[in-house]
Enzyme design. Structure first.
Site, short mmCIF file in Angstrom:
data_model
loop_
_atom_site.label_atom_id
_atom_site.label_comp_id
_atom_site.label_asym_id
_atom_site.label_seq_id
_atom_site.Cartn_x
_atom_site.Cartn_y
_atom_site.Cartn_z
N HIS A 239 -63.12 -46.57 20.88
CA HIS A 239 -62.60 -47.41 19.80
C HIS A 239 -61.43 -48.25 20.29
O HIS A 239 -60.74 -48.88 19.48
CB HIS A 239 -62.14 -46.55 18.63
N PHE B 139 -72.88 -51.76 23.35
CA PHE B 139 -73.72 -51.72 24.55
C PHE B 139 -75.21 -51.52 24.28
O PHE B 139 -76.04 -52.06 25.02
CB PHE B 139 -73.18 -50.69 25.53
N PRO B 140 -75.63 -50.79 23.25
CA PRO B 140 -77.07 -50.77 22.96
C PRO B 140 -77.63 -52.16 22.63
O PRO B 140 -78.82 -52.40 22.82
CB PRO B 140 -77.17 -49.84 21.75
N GLU C 230 -73.47 -51.90 10.00
CA GLU C 230 -73.30 -50.51 9.59
C GLU C 230 -72.16 -50.39 8.57
O GLU C 230 -71.02 -50.72 8.88
CB GLU C 230 -73.03 -49.65 10.83
N LEU D 267 -77.75 -47.06 11.98
CA LEU D 267 -76.85 -47.04 13.13
C LEU D 267 -77.66 -47.41 14.36
O LEU D 267 -78.07 -46.55 15.15
CB LEU D 267 -76.22 -45.66 13.29
N GLN E 172 -69.58 -52.10 14.58
CA GLN E 172 -68.50 -51.33 13.97
C GLN E 172 -67.24 -51.26 14.85
O GLN E 172 -66.12 -51.42 14.36
CB GLN E 172 -69.00 -49.93 13.64
N PHE E 173 -67.41 -51.03 16.13
CA PHE E 173 -66.34 -51.10 17.13
C PHE E 173 -66.95 -51.75 18.37
O PHE E 173 -68.12 -51.54 18.68
CB PHE E 173 -65.81 -49.70 17.50
N GLU F 186 -77.43 -50.63 16.93
CA GLU F 186 -76.88 -51.93 17.31
C GLU F 186 -77.92 -52.86 17.94
O GLU F 186 -77.90 -54.07 17.71
CB GLU F 186 -75.69 -51.73 18.28
#
Length: 325
Positions: free
Chosen positions: A129, A88-89, A29, A58, A82-83, A60
């Site tokens: 984050h 988790f997805p 992303e 977006l 990204q973080f 994951e």
């Protein structure tokens, strides 16, 4: 040699591998045009083209799932989450497929890929984050887990991760992305995965830590030295596979162990290291193995960070407490 921070060193390592290996692709992303939230991939798309470095939706799960497919046909994807709190997805892909494909195919297939993600807190960010959930990945058989603590190590470990035949979770402590600068060779070099580094030698206490906590522990050691306490400091660097030999040999020499981690206490990496000490060096221990870990709560919003995250004074307090045994 060139003076680099961690962001620059990681960027340099990916740049080298993109030039060297046409099978390497980098995506995630905002990774392409913008260079990622922290600008770690900045300039790579412009230099290597949109077919090698590109942006994704977006999503994951799709990012990691696509990386699995790419790795099975010979590509070597390096993907960015990204973080770490957004991973988790993609967890289903990592646990159910990426980590198991070698065993499932009886060695016919492997899934060489690197999943990069900034992790950790104390940067005045929100809770998704600020996590330090590396223990989740250490628990998944089939994944290697790497956390650098310096720009030099970040580049060398990343190149080794990109050349590994196994999937590697490469967690980057964003708290020190730009906090540390050091000389880093501009040419290619690598640091073996699974090998810890003894940063300082000592004979009274072994401290094992990694990532951003290395810097905080080094500051605590200044106070310990003034108090006449001799500490052996080990930077774990690779959380799985762990360098048990270096850890055990140090504990046998010092007789004491303190593990400093940012992640939650229960079920964390510190517990595993304490178990290693009890199983492999119990008769050499002069004090109970101890862990200074994060609290078993979600990281607080920005105004509470100074209560939650470790500082040198808190680490020094634990050093003094252990030395009382």
């Amino acid at each position: 040699m060139k003076v680099m921070n961690m962001v620059q060193a990681i960027n340099n390592g990916m740049d080298i591998k993109l030039q060297e290996d046409p099978d390497v692709v980098i995506y995630g992303e905002d990774v392409g045009v913008e260079g990622g939230v922290f600008r770690v991939t900045q300039g790579l798309q412009k230099k290597h083209g949109v077919s090698r470095v590109f942006d994704t939706p977006l999503a994951e799960s799709a990012i990691v799932g696509a990386a699995l497919g790419m790795s099975l046909v010979g590509l070597k994807p390096v993907v960015e989450i990204q973080f770490s709190g957004f991973v988790f997805p993609a967890f289903n892909q990592l646990v159910s497929h990426v980590s198991r494909i070698r065993a499932r195919s009886r060695g016919k297939y492997s899934s060489p890929m690197v999943v990069r993600m900034p992790y950790g807190g104390n940067i005045k960010a929100l809770e998704h984050h600020s996590e330090s959930l590396e223990a989740l990945f250490v628990h998944i058989q089939g994944l290697k887990v790497v956390i650098p603590s310096t720009p030099y190590d970040a580049k060398g470990l990343l190149i080794s991760a990109m050349e590994s035949e196994d999937p590697v979770i490469f967690m980057e402590p964003k708290r020190i992305y730009r906090a540390i600068k050091q000389e880093v060779p501009e040419d290619k070099f690598s640091i073996p995965l699974g090998k810890a580094r003894v940063l300082e030698e000592g004979d009274q206490l072994t401290i094992v830590t990694y990532g951003a906590m290395v810097r905080e522990t080094q500051r605590a050691l200044i106070m310990a030295k003034k108090a006449g306490i001799s500490v052996e400091l080990i930077d774990l660097r690779t959380l799985y596979p762990m360098d048990k030999d270096t850890i055990i040999n140090s504990i046998k020499k010092t007789g004491r162990l303190l593990v400093v981690t940012e992640g939650p206490k229960t079920g964390g990496v510190g517990a595993e290291l304490m178990a290693i000490a009890n199983e492999e060096a119990f008769l050499h221990l002069e004090a109970p193995p101890t862990r200074l870990a994060g609290f078993d709560t979600i990281p607080p919003l920005p105004k509470g960070e100074h209560f939650y995250f470790h500082n040198p004074e808190r680490i020094y307090y634990e050093i003094k407490r252990i030395m009382e045994f």
